[in-house]
Design an enzyme around this catalytic site. Sequence first.
Site, short mmCIF file in Angstrom:
data_model
loop_
_atom_site.label_atom_id
_atom_site.label_comp_id
_atom_site.label_asym_id
_atom_site.label_seq_id
_atom_site.Cartn_x
_atom_site.Cartn_y
_atom_site.Cartn_z
N GLU A 1 -59.95 86.14 38.00
CA GLU A 1 -58.69 86.72 37.51
C GLU A 1 -57.60 86.04 38.31
OE1 GLU A 1 -58.26 88.96 35.15
OE2 GLU A 1 -60.41 89.13 34.79
N CYS B 1 -49.60 90.66 38.72
CA CYS B 1 -50.09 89.52 37.95
C CYS B 1 -49.73 89.67 36.48
CB CYS B 1 -51.60 89.41 38.12
SG CYS B 1 -52.43 90.94 37.69
P1 NAP Z 1 -55.05 84.17 47.23
O1 NAP Z 1 -54.34 83.58 48.37
O2 NAP Z 1 -55.72 83.27 46.27
O3 NAP Z 1 -56.11 85.19 47.88
C1 NAP Z 1 -56.87 86.05 47.09
C2 NAP Z 1 -58.10 86.50 47.85
O4 NAP Z 1 -58.95 85.39 48.08
C3 NAP Z 1 -57.82 87.11 49.21
O5 NAP Z 1 -58.72 88.19 49.41
C4 NAP Z 1 -58.14 85.97 50.17
O6 NAP Z 1 -58.55 86.42 51.43
C5 NAP Z 1 -59.31 85.34 49.45
N1 NAP Z 1 -59.55 83.96 49.81
C6 NAP Z 1 -58.64 82.96 49.96
N2 NAP Z 1 -59.27 81.81 50.27
C7 NAP Z 1 -60.61 82.10 50.29
C8 NAP Z 1 -61.78 81.33 50.57
N3 NAP Z 1 -61.71 80.03 50.85
N4 NAP Z 1 -62.97 81.97 50.54
C9 NAP Z 1 -63.06 83.27 50.24
N5 NAP Z 1 -61.99 84.04 49.99
C10 NAP Z 1 -60.78 83.47 50.00
O7 NAP Z 1 -54.12 85.10 46.35
P2 NAP Z 1 -53.10 86.23 46.83
O8 NAP Z 1 -51.94 85.56 47.45
O9 NAP Z 1 -53.79 87.33 47.58
O10 NAP Z 1 -52.71 86.86 45.43
C11 NAP Z 1 -51.59 86.47 44.67
C12 NAP Z 1 -52.03 85.81 43.40
O11 NAP Z 1 -53.02 86.59 42.76
C13 NAP Z 1 -50.91 85.70 42.41
O12 NAP Z 1 -50.87 84.39 41.94
C14 NAP Z 1 -51.27 86.66 41.29
O13 NAP Z 1 -50.84 86.26 40.01
C15 NAP Z 1 -52.74 86.69 41.37
N6 NAP Z 1 -53.24 87.98 40.89
C16 NAP Z 1 -53.99 88.00 39.76
C17 NAP Z 1 -54.49 89.20 39.29
C18 NAP Z 1 -55.34 89.27 38.06
O14 NAP Z 1 -55.89 90.33 37.80
N7 NAP Z 1 -55.47 88.22 37.29
C19 NAP Z 1 -54.23 90.38 39.98
C20 NAP Z 1 -53.46 90.31 41.12
C21 NAP Z 1 -52.98 89.09 41.57
P3 NAP Z 1 -57.59 86.41 52.72
O15 NAP Z 1 -56.47 87.31 52.42
O16 NAP Z 1 -58.48 86.92 53.80
O17 NAP Z 1 -57.15 84.99 52.88
#
Ligand code: NAP
Length: 520
Positions: free
Chosen positions: A255, A294
């Site tokens: 997602e 999102c």
């Molecule tokens: P993110 O930086 O991609 O992080 C998301 C999750 O992934 C966090 O729990 C992060 O953990 C983890 N993560 C990052 N790198 C990783 C790796 N190499 N291995 C394992 N886990 C890893 O995204 P975000 O900044 O939290 O979220 C914002 C984005 O999410 C926005 O672009 C938004 O549109 C999108 N979003 C989408 C939805 C949907 O349902 N489609 C819902 C909400 C948000 P850490 O925090 O520990 O780094």
Amino acid sequence: MITLRSYVGGRWIAGDGERARLVNPATEEAIAEAGTGGVDMEAALEHARAGGVALREMTYLQRGELLRAMARLIHARRDELIEPAIANGGNTRSDAKFDIDGASGTLAYYAELGAGLGDVRVLADGDGAQLGRSARLWGQHVLVPRHGVAVQVNAFNFPGWGFAEKAACALLAGMPVIAKPATATALLAYRMVEAIVEARILPEGALGFLAGGAGDLLRRLGGQDVLAFTGSSETGAHLRALREIAGRSVRVNVEADSLNAAVLAPDVAPGSPTFDLFVADVAKEMTQKAGQKCTAFRRLLVPSPLVGAVESALVERLGAVKVGDPAREEVTMGPLATAQQLRDVRAGLARLRAEVTSVFGGDGAVEPIGLPSGRGYFVGPVLLRCNNPDAATAVHQLEVFGPVATIVPFDGETRSAVDLVRRVGGMLQTSIYGDDRDRLAALALGIAPFVGRLVIGSEKIAGQATAPGAVLPQLVHGGPGRAGGGEELGGLRGLSLYLQRTALQGDKPLVESIARQNRG
Ligand code: NAP
């Protein structure tokens, strides 16, 4: 300052070594720390996989009861859970309730689905089929829980709801869960899991929790495990392509981010119920959770003759938004969740600038209510207009994850709207507003292949419409292409990620008895 612990192997463990700091985004004070250094990820997985045995012995009805107990507990603790959502997420009380009630509501909904499925352990998928000349040779698909663990990685913006909606589907399907919230805003999910563990609702091993990075957990997943990820498309693409994940065919759901659109049809008159619904929805989507949803609108497609009326209605709404310390009652929009988010939103606004003019809010600079000037990660609502959308690129590609939306004028033709909407290459949600049924049908079918959920706002439902950004457990959440290509929720469809569909082929009475025999 508290130290968040991980719940793995049946006990709470504080990670060693370097820990990340969790901050109050309004005051910039550090309020907690978290890290998973020293956590044995292999042992965590083994413990969870063993916990799957107890879950699979239960029927859907019984697992539904577990979800009901979780829902009731979260609802009963609602007031105390609001505090961490304000302190660590920068949520206003209303934003916090949206996240927490989304969590308990989704759990309660899936508890009901469990009750409806009843005392069974195996689900039949569709009708059986005659395979030979006589009805003796028979085929029937069945759905059985996978024997691995569901690792559920969530984004920072919905720590409560994100945890609960994923866990509800996996647990009801019969798979144990290891939940990993985004570290920066993990406090709310931590408090929820702490309460669930303390209340001993779930069998041992059915729920694990990581407070901090995932370490090498994902590289240890195997063919019976599932990775359910929510976050940026960049991280999603990276995780999906990990050698171990791809090589072992780990089932993955992504997602990711999305440039959702709202389209106003040319038949809508300013001041009509449909026009007012459009304006109210846009204002809500821009400012709820400070636009960090999102599913929030990023592009507003407005027929050129209606641009003036839309702008003045939105400017009035946005001008009434009170930005500041979300702990104060009069504040209606809090800060962004992290310093990084603030940097990203500012950089995104700077990139959009070449293609837009500002209608409201300028560069987002704001004096927050109840805090010294310059404190906290605040951005005020920003409404932009793109006067040349055909030539623009950033407007159609860049998700500025904050209270920012861009008006995209168009000539009112259905074809032009569809062409503009689909330029982003896949969305979670798009809304169309109008009262001409034929035009709405043409818009809906033109846009549908590019979006997971299409909201149709019209005069007929203006009095009872839910905000388009609210994800509903009855309907699918996810979207093609850029939005990750995943699918969550959607009633029983949400369970399929965690179930193996197996075709049984053989003697009809035997096949049918296998599909039936696992009653509780
Ligand atoms: P993110 O930086 O991609 O992080 C998301 C999750 O992934 C966090 O729990 C992060 O953990 C983890 N993560 C990052 N790198 C990783 C790796 N190499 N291995 C394992 N886990 C890893 O995204 P975000 O900044 O939290 O979220 C914002 C984005 O999410 C926005 O672009 C938004 O549109 C999108 N979003 C989408 C939805 C949907 O349902 N489609 C819902 C909400 C948000 P850490 O925090 O520990 O780094």
